[in-house]
Design a protein around this motif. Structure first.
Motif, PDB file in Angstrom:
ATOM      1  N   ALA A   1       3.890  33.799 -20.789  1.00 32.20           N
ATOM      2  CA  ALA A   1       4.790  34.227 -20.060  1.00 32.20           C
ATOM      3  C   ALA A   1       5.926  35.214 -20.089  1.00 32.20           C
ATOM      4  O   ALA A   1       5.723  35.264 -18.719  1.00 32.20           O
ATOM      5  N   ILE A   2       6.010  35.557 -20.776  1.00 28.71           N
ATOM      6  CA  ILE A   2       6.947  36.825 -21.146  1.00 28.71           C
ATOM      7  C   ILE A   2       5.993  37.943 -20.235  1.00 28.71           C
ATOM      8  O   ILE A   2       6.549  38.876 -19.333  1.00 28.71           O
ATOM      9  N   ALA A   3       4.330  38.193 -20.120  1.00 29.82           N
ATOM     10  CA  ALA A   3       3.417  38.858 -19.449  1.00 29.82           C
ATOM     11  C   ALA A   3       3.681  38.545 -17.414  1.00 29.82           C
ATOM     12  O   ALA A   3       3.816  38.991 -16.867  1.00 29.82           O
ATOM     13  N   ALA A   4       3.589  37.212 -17.396  1.00 29.76           N
ATOM     14  CA  ALA A   4       3.782  36.606 -16.637  1.00 29.76           C
ATOM     15  C   ALA A   4       5.090  37.490 -15.714  1.00 29.76           C
ATOM     16  O   ALA A   4       5.198  37.389 -14.983  1.00 29.76           O
TER      17      ALA A   4
ATOM     18  N   GLY B   1      14.014  30.777 -15.892  1.00 28.28           N
ATOM     19  CA  GLY B   1      13.643  31.166 -17.455  1.00 28.28           C
ATOM     20  C   GLY B   1      12.247  29.993 -17.590  1.00 28.28           C
ATOM     21  O   GLY B   1      11.747  30.208 -16.070  1.00 28.28           O
ATOM     22  N   ASP B   2      12.422  29.807 -18.652  1.00 26.97           N
ATOM     23  CA  ASP B   2      10.446  29.169 -18.768  1.00 26.97           C
ATOM     24  C   ASP B   2      10.975  27.577 -19.469  1.00 26.97           C
ATOM     25  O   ASP B   2      12.121  27.816 -20.325  1.00 26.97           O
ATOM     26  N   LYS B   3       9.587  27.243 -19.172  1.00 31.22           N
ATOM     27  CA  LYS B   3      10.113  25.928 -19.983  1.00 31.22           C
ATOM     28  C   LYS B   3       8.624  24.889 -20.605  1.00 31.22           C
ATOM     29  O   LYS B   3       7.956  25.682 -19.639  1.00 31.22           O
ATOM     30  N   ASP B   4       8.587  24.428 -21.412  1.00 35.28           N
ATOM     31  CA  ASP B   4       7.061  23.534 -22.078  1.00 35.28           C
ATOM     32  C   ASP B   4       6.783  23.353 -20.959  1.00 35.28           C
ATOM     33  O   ASP B   4       7.844  22.407 -20.608  1.00 35.28           O
ATOM     34  N   VAL B   5       5.863  23.077 -20.912  1.00 33.11           N
ATOM     35  CA  VAL B   5       4.743  22.234 -19.768  1.00 33.11           C
ATOM     36  C   VAL B   5       3.411  21.450 -20.195  1.00 33.11           C
ATOM     37  O   VAL B   5       2.717  22.284 -20.736  1.00 33.11           O
ATOM     38  N   LYS B   6       3.272  20.164 -19.685  1.00 32.52           N
ATOM     39  CA  LYS B   6       2.159  19.840 -19.636  1.00 32.52           C
ATOM     40  C   LYS B   6       0.872  19.792 -18.866  1.00 32.52           C
ATOM     41  O   LYS B   6       1.517  19.529 -17.668  1.00 32.52           O
ATOM     42  N   LEU B   7      -0.268  20.501 -19.609  1.00 31.14           N
ATOM     43  CA  LEU B   7      -1.113  20.496 -18.578  1.00 31.14           C
ATOM     44  C   LEU B   7      -2.489  20.168 -18.731  1.00 31.14           C
ATOM     45  O   LEU B   7      -2.633  20.784 -20.297  1.00 31.14           O
TER      46      LEU B   7
ATOM     47  N   LYS C   1       3.012  26.828 -19.879  1.00 25.22           N
ATOM     48  CA  LYS C   1       4.615  27.442 -19.926  1.00 25.22           C
ATOM     49  C   LYS C   1       5.120  27.422 -17.919  1.00 25.22           C
ATOM     50  O   LYS C   1       4.025  27.774 -17.558  1.00 25.22           O
ATOM     51  N   ARG C   2       6.070  27.383 -17.694  1.00 26.17           N
ATOM     52  CA  ARG C   2       6.461  27.340 -16.270  1.00 26.17           C
ATOM     53  C   ARG C   2       7.625  27.816 -16.044  1.00 26.17           C
ATOM     54  O   ARG C   2       8.298  27.695 -16.719  1.00 26.17           O
ATOM     55  N   ILE C   3       7.262  28.387 -15.480  1.00 23.47           N
ATOM     56  CA  ILE C   3       8.191  29.690 -14.451  1.00 23.47           C
ATOM     57  C   ILE C   3       8.639  29.510 -13.512  1.00 23.47           C
ATOM     58  O   ILE C   3       8.259  29.140 -12.905  1.00 23.47           O
ATOM     59  N   ASP C   4      10.186  28.918 -13.341  1.00 23.23           N
ATOM     60  CA  ASP C   4      10.512  28.777 -11.818  1.00 23.23           C
ATOM     61  C   ASP C   4      11.183  30.357 -11.265  1.00 23.23           C
ATOM     62  O   ASP C   4      12.126  30.486 -11.991  1.00 23.23           O
ATOM     63  N   PHE C   5      11.473  30.600 -10.152  1.00 26.33           N
ATOM     64  CA  PHE C   5      11.872  31.834  -9.340  1.00 26.33           C
ATOM     65  C   PHE C   5      12.342  31.456  -7.860  1.00 26.33           C
ATOM     66  O   PHE C   5      11.713  31.064  -7.493  1.00 26.33           O
ATOM     67  N   THR C   6      12.751  32.565  -7.702  1.00 24.59           N
ATOM     68  CA  THR C   6      13.519  32.620  -5.973  1.00 24.59           C
ATOM     69  C   THR C   6      13.145  34.202  -5.999  1.00 24.59           C
ATOM     70  O   THR C   6      13.626  34.984  -6.610  1.00 24.59           O
ATOM     71  N   PHE C   7      12.957  34.497  -4.414  1.00 24.14           N
ATOM     72  CA  PHE C   7      12.517  35.979  -3.634  1.00 24.14           C
ATOM     73  C   PHE C   7      13.260  35.533  -2.621  1.00 24.14           C
ATOM     74  O   PHE C   7      12.948  34.707  -2.109  1.00 24.14           O
TER      75      PHE C   7
ATOM     76  N   ILE D   1       4.808  29.642 -11.495  1.00 24.90           N
ATOM     77  CA  ILE D   1       4.146  29.709 -11.832  1.00 24.90           C
ATOM     78  C   ILE D   1       3.374  29.702 -13.435  1.00 24.90           C
ATOM     79  O   ILE D   1       3.769  29.529 -14.459  1.00 24.90           O
ATOM     80  N   LEU D   2       2.238  28.566 -13.918  1.00 28.54           N
ATOM     81  CA  LEU D   2       1.702  28.040 -14.999  1.00 28.54           C
ATOM     82  C   LEU D   2       1.272  28.993 -15.565  1.00 28.54           C
ATOM     83  O   LEU D   2       0.665  29.347 -14.952  1.00 28.54           O
ATOM     84  N   THR D   3       1.504  28.828 -16.790  1.00 29.84           N
ATOM     85  CA  THR D   3       1.010  30.327 -17.551  1.00 29.84           C
ATOM     86  C   THR D   3       0.393  29.351 -18.996  1.00 29.84           C
ATOM     87  O   THR D   3       1.003  28.767 -19.856  1.00 29.84           O
ATOM     88  N   GLY D   4      -0.666  29.684 -19.368  1.00 27.43           N
ATOM     89  CA  GLY D   4      -1.316  30.212 -20.783  1.00 27.43           C
ATOM     90  C   GLY D   4      -2.649  30.376 -21.217  1.00 27.43           C
ATOM     91  O   GLY D   4      -2.882  31.839 -20.912  1.00 27.43           O
TER      92      GLY D   4
END
Length: 187
Positions: free
Chosen positions: A97-100, A112-118, A125-131, A150-153
């Motif tokens: 998540a840090i790298a993503a 921020g990021d939060k735990d997500v079940k995949l 982890k799930r990261i939500d953002f806007t730009f 972004i969903l990552t792991g």
């Protein structure tokens, strides 16, 4: 022999019950008439057809993406789904998540990021953002608000994965985004 049949019947019943119900099963949920981006480490599904996404060939997508699907309107990209594999050296979802997050464009607002079940992994982890769109090439006009997830792991071989969904605000419903996230299956 009778005991073996009882265990077999119990196993089949358990398998049938696990496939039904409240969405807490370990298999990913893929709506009918959706396409699927399949890669070595992770699969993700997307709406296709009129107004949906079209999968990009290896020649069309970035060399960093193992798979990608794009949705356009009037020749402009309004949403994109990408899958990256092995994008960093990490040994946890937290490190992935840090790298993503480092790959999100400058000036973005990361929520921020939060735990997500995949499906297929115990840690993601799930990261939500806007730009705001930079307006380059076929992107939306400069300054257009875009929401990203972004969903990552780590996949089963310990390699990082990142499934990223970017969409112009209002062009991807919360319901379809939730179905995309629910469709992710890690191998």
């Amino acid at each position: 022999m009778k005991t073996r049949r009882t265990f077999l019947a119990a196993g089949l019943l358990t398998a049938l019950l696990a496939g039904c119900g409240d969405g807490n099963s370990d298999s990913a949920s893929v709506p009918d008439d959706w396409g699927t981006l399949k890669t070595k480490g992770v699969d993700v599904s997307y709406p296709k057809g009129s107004g949906g996404y079209e999968e990009q060939s290896a020649a069309e997508r970035s060399k960093y993406n193992a798979a990608a699907a794009v949705r356009t309107e009037s020749g402009r990209t309004v949403s994109v789904i990408t899958v990256q594999l092995g994008f960093t050296q990490a040994d946890s979802a937290e490190q992935a998540a840090i790298a993503a997050e480092a790959g999100i464009q400058m000036g973005a607002k990361v929520k921020g990021d939060k735990d997500v079940k995949l499906s297929g992994t115990d840690e993601a982890k799930r990261i939500d953002f806007t730009f705001k769109s930079a307006g380059q090439d076929d992107d939306p006009p400069k300054g257009t608000p875009v929401k990203g997830v972004i969903l990552t792991g780590l996949d089963s071989s310990g390699k990082t994965f990142a499934v990223r969904v970017d969409a112009v605000e209002g062009k991807l419903s919360d319901a379809d985004l939730a179905k995309i996230v629910d469709s992710v299956e890690v191998h």
